[in-house]
Design an enzyme around this catalytic site. Sequence first.
Site, short mmCIF file in Angstrom:
data_model
loop_
_atom_site.label_atom_id
_atom_site.label_comp_id
_atom_site.label_asym_id
_atom_site.label_seq_id
_atom_site.Cartn_x
_atom_site.Cartn_y
_atom_site.Cartn_z
N ARG A 206 -41.11 -79.25 -13.20
CA ARG A 206 -40.91 -79.86 -11.88
C ARG A 206 -39.68 -80.76 -11.89
O ARG A 206 -39.31 -81.32 -12.92
CB ARG A 206 -42.12 -80.69 -11.48
CG ARG A 206 -43.41 -79.89 -11.33
CD ARG A 206 -44.58 -80.80 -10.96
NE ARG A 206 -45.80 -80.04 -10.75
CZ ARG A 206 -46.67 -79.75 -11.71
NH1 ARG A 206 -46.43 -80.17 -12.95
NH2 ARG A 206 -47.75 -79.06 -11.45
N HIS B 89 -38.13 -72.89 -6.72
CA HIS B 89 -38.86 -72.64 -5.49
C HIS B 89 -39.77 -73.81 -5.16
O HIS B 89 -40.03 -74.67 -6.00
CB HIS B 89 -39.70 -71.35 -5.59
CG HIS B 89 -40.74 -71.41 -6.67
ND1 HIS B 89 -40.46 -71.12 -8.00
CD2 HIS B 89 -42.06 -71.73 -6.65
CE1 HIS B 89 -41.55 -71.24 -8.72
NE2 HIS B 89 -42.54 -71.63 -7.94
N GLN C 19 -39.80 -76.58 -8.26
CA GLN C 19 -40.24 -76.21 -9.59
C GLN C 19 -39.70 -74.85 -9.99
O GLN C 19 -39.17 -74.10 -9.17
CB GLN C 19 -41.76 -76.18 -9.65
CG GLN C 19 -42.39 -75.19 -8.67
CD GLN C 19 -43.91 -75.28 -8.68
OE1 GLN C 19 -44.59 -74.44 -9.25
NE2 GLN C 19 -44.45 -76.32 -8.02
N LYS D 153 -45.41 -86.35 -9.88
CA LYS D 153 -45.72 -85.96 -11.25
C LYS D 153 -44.47 -86.00 -12.14
O LYS D 153 -43.36 -86.21 -11.66
CB LYS D 153 -46.33 -84.55 -11.26
CG LYS D 153 -47.67 -84.44 -10.56
CD LYS D 153 -48.23 -83.03 -10.66
CE LYS D 153 -49.58 -82.93 -9.98
NZ LYS D 153 -50.14 -81.54 -10.07
N GLU E 78 -45.09 -65.31 -10.39
CA GLU E 78 -46.09 -65.35 -9.34
C GLU E 78 -45.56 -64.71 -8.06
O GLU E 78 -44.35 -64.60 -7.84
CB GLU E 78 -46.55 -66.79 -9.07
CG GLU E 78 -45.44 -67.74 -8.68
CD GLU E 78 -45.89 -69.21 -8.68
OE1 GLU E 78 -46.80 -69.55 -9.46
OE2 GLU E 78 -45.32 -69.98 -7.92
N SER F 103 -44.06 -79.25 -5.12
CA SER F 103 -42.88 -79.71 -5.84
C SER F 103 -41.81 -78.63 -5.96
O SER F 103 -42.10 -77.44 -5.98
CB SER F 103 -43.28 -80.18 -7.25
OG SER F 103 -43.90 -79.13 -7.96
N LYS G 79 -45.09 -67.50 -16.34
CA LYS G 79 -45.92 -67.65 -15.15
C LYS G 79 -45.22 -67.06 -13.92
O LYS G 79 -44.97 -67.77 -12.94
CB LYS G 79 -46.25 -69.13 -14.92
CG LYS G 79 -47.33 -69.37 -13.87
CD LYS G 79 -47.50 -70.86 -13.63
CE LYS G 79 -48.51 -71.15 -12.55
NZ LYS G 79 -48.61 -72.59 -12.22
N HIS H 55 -40.77 -71.74 -13.29
CA HIS H 55 -41.68 -71.39 -14.38
C HIS H 55 -40.88 -70.76 -15.52
O HIS H 55 -40.02 -69.90 -15.28
CB HIS H 55 -42.75 -70.43 -13.90
CG HIS H 55 -43.52 -70.94 -12.72
ND1 HIS H 55 -44.24 -72.11 -12.76
CD2 HIS H 55 -43.66 -70.45 -11.47
CE1 HIS H 55 -44.80 -72.31 -11.58
NE2 HIS H 55 -44.46 -71.32 -10.78
#
Length: 422
Positions: A296, A277, A110, A302, A137, A108, A135, A112
């Site tokens: 998202r 991203h 999205q 979702k 990453e 997706s 979050k 964070h």
Amino acid sequence: MSQPAIYRLQCKTQSYDWGKLGSESKVAHFASQSGAPVDPSKPYAELWMGTHPNAPSIVIGNTATDDQTSLKSLIENNPHLSTQAIHDEFDGDLPFLFKILSIRKALSIQAHPDKVLGARLFKDVPSIYKDPNHKPEMALALTPFEALCGFRPLNEITQHLEKYPEFGELVGPQITHNFISTVADNTSNEDNNKHVLKQLFSSMMTSSEEDVSRLLKTLTCRLSQSPASELDELDQLVLRLDQQYPGGDVGVFSALLLNYVVMAPGQAIFLGANEPHAYLSGDCVECMATSDNVVRAGLTPKFKDVNVLVEMLTYRYGSAESQKMNPVPYGSRSLLYDPPINEFSVILTKLDANQDEKHPSIQGPSILLVARGAGQLTGEALKTESDFCLKEGYVYFIGAGTPLNIHADSEQGLELYRAYKA
């Protein structure tokens, strides 16, 4: 007998629709090295290495423990393996979650949240946002890897508004005009540029489903009728995303706004808080702060939290190449990927046959994955039996303060990824 400081782990897989199927997946291949069967029809999306309660790693093959001891239990019972400070700060968990991802189709669109937004979302909507943490990453390519990451340079977006008239129609003539004229104005400052970029993105993301579906159909029909030799990289990406998420997903249009980043093995991107991203394809090593918070807004069936996403983004923009990290040497044959956060860093070690590498003592805990080859691992500080076999797919937990000697065997090279908290 002294407490051992190195433990082999059995790690669990996660099956999501976007994962690669069966033995095509690095996730499945690595998991099979610990005896896990591989179902050729099942998508193997992620391998989790850490203490996350949704898929906790288990300690195996050590006489000091039984096969059902979780890594979290090991650390809780032996805080020095993590250091007392890290143990207390993270309540017995590791500060990071280490993963392998094997991606068959796009994830997706999205972002964070940062810690402030994460805490608010957790308080306001705990049914969706499960914890108050941020979050950040990092993804390191194991195979050729594709992603959308960060907003493109503004002149590229201007070109796409002109090249893809369906895009301009979706966001509307006034917003299209404002964006193009602001970008063309040499006196425009960064705040103005970000303002019109936010207007453009917001208008796109909040468009009606009917308009998105109609204009995507027009766009993809037009591209499909063109000779294949006339379709460029972005044309092909738009068609591919539409095939993967048919029926009019606004995330397909995001490819015209976000950088299309292609990484060779060993290249990496860092995804900080509030940056848009989407991973598209390939296999990667991923390390993240331990959180489940994802906002998202496209390429997904979702829940889409479009308003939160629009407001949270930084609207920084730049080239695709600027999204990639620049590792620094670590030891004689390793590279260090050190993102601007406190929870983790990752070391990549590549050895040819019969080569050796030393990792000095690291203050905090770490997890080591063998991605290729075979060899031996020795923890210099250990007073117990300290030779450990290194084989493809093997995963080890390394206790704090343990220097390592790494040796590649006489026939194969060795490729290792080590995530740690200093």
